[in-house]
Enzyme design. Structure first.
Site, PDB file in Angstrom:
ATOM      1  N   GLY A  46      25.755  67.168  38.432  1.00 56.24           N
ATOM      2  CA  GLY A  46      25.434  68.513  38.886  1.00 56.24           C
ATOM      3  C   GLY A  46      25.409  68.556  40.397  1.00 56.24           C
ATOM      4  O   GLY A  46      25.177  67.535  41.049  1.00 56.24           O
ATOM      5  N   CYS A  93      19.910  62.055  42.524  1.00 60.34           N
ATOM      6  CA  CYS A  93      20.393  63.252  43.203  1.00 60.34           C
ATOM      7  C   CYS A  93      21.446  62.828  44.228  1.00 60.34           C
ATOM      8  O   CYS A  93      21.245  61.853  44.944  1.00 60.34           O
ATOM      9  CB  CYS A  93      19.226  63.938  43.910  1.00 60.34           C
ATOM     10  SG  CYS A  93      19.685  65.435  44.801  1.00 60.34           S
ATOM     11  N   LEU A  94      22.549  63.556  44.286  1.00 58.56           N
ATOM     12  CA  LEU A  94      23.604  63.196  45.246  1.00 58.56           C
ATOM     13  C   LEU A  94      23.119  63.294  46.690  1.00 58.56           C
ATOM     14  O   LEU A  94      23.701  62.672  47.575  1.00 58.56           O
ATOM     15  CB  LEU A  94      24.842  64.075  45.041  1.00 58.56           C
ATOM     16  CG  LEU A  94      25.627  63.838  43.735  1.00 58.56           C
ATOM     17  CD1 LEU A  94      26.786  64.814  43.630  1.00 58.56           C
ATOM     18  CD2 LEU A  94      26.137  62.402  43.641  1.00 58.56           C
TER      19      LEU A  94
END
Ligand code: CO
Length: 170
Positions: A46, A93-94
């Site tokens: 995402g 999380c990126l």
């Protein structure tokens, strides 16, 4: 299509609130395609627009793995209208590369959103998609998954991030 630059913690833009998309035009479609390309290039499930520096309530999600990967879904102006249950799972999380930790989220969610063409849809889900949606919608309000950690774990994270993330910033 082009790859977008991912903002890394503690970039202050990650704390800002994103605004609703008002126009469903060609630029929006191109931006969403670029977001998806960026998500796939970084092997994420995402990505929220704020993570590429755009304060807009847009996310792209693809929780599939392997050969099933490639059919992302965009959620524009998403709103959680129902939540149910509680589940713990490990998240990453990126914008916080290299850090994963376990937090609690609602187990099931019902979300209303729009697609690129401006069509409204409703989705009811659980599992990884429900967790990912909550994570991405948090991003739109300046909230990161590390904000859900206990104070002790959060302190550990802050030490970790000073050692590991500051050097990645340009
Ligand atoms: Co994230």
């Amino acid at each position: 299509m082009s790859l977008l630059n991912i903002r890394i913690y503690p970039d202050s833009i990650l704390r800002e609130k994103s605004v609703e998309v008002a126009e469903f035009n060609k630029e929006l479609k191109e931006f969403v395609a670029n977001m998806a390309e960026t998500m796939y290039a970084n092997e994420g499930i995402g990505l929220a627009a704020v993570q590429v520096g755009e304060l807009k309530r847009i996310t792209v999600i693809d929780v599939e793995s392997g050969e099933k990967r490639g059919n992302f879904q965009e959620f524009i102006n998403p709103v959680i209208i129902e939540k149910e249950g509680s589940v713990k799972s490990e998240e990453g999380c990126l914008s916080i590369p290299g850090y994963r930790d376990t937090i609690k989220r609602a187990e099931k969610v019902k979300v209303e959103a729009f697609n690129c063409s401006g069509e409204k849809f409703t989705i009811e889900c659980d599992g990884l998609l429900a967790i990912c949606l909550q994570h991405e919608i948090d991003h739109m309000d300046g909230v990161l998954f590390i904000d859900h950690l206990s104070p002790v774990k959060r302190m550990f994270f802050e030490k970790w991030s000073k050692k590991n993330l500051l050097k990645e910033r340009i």
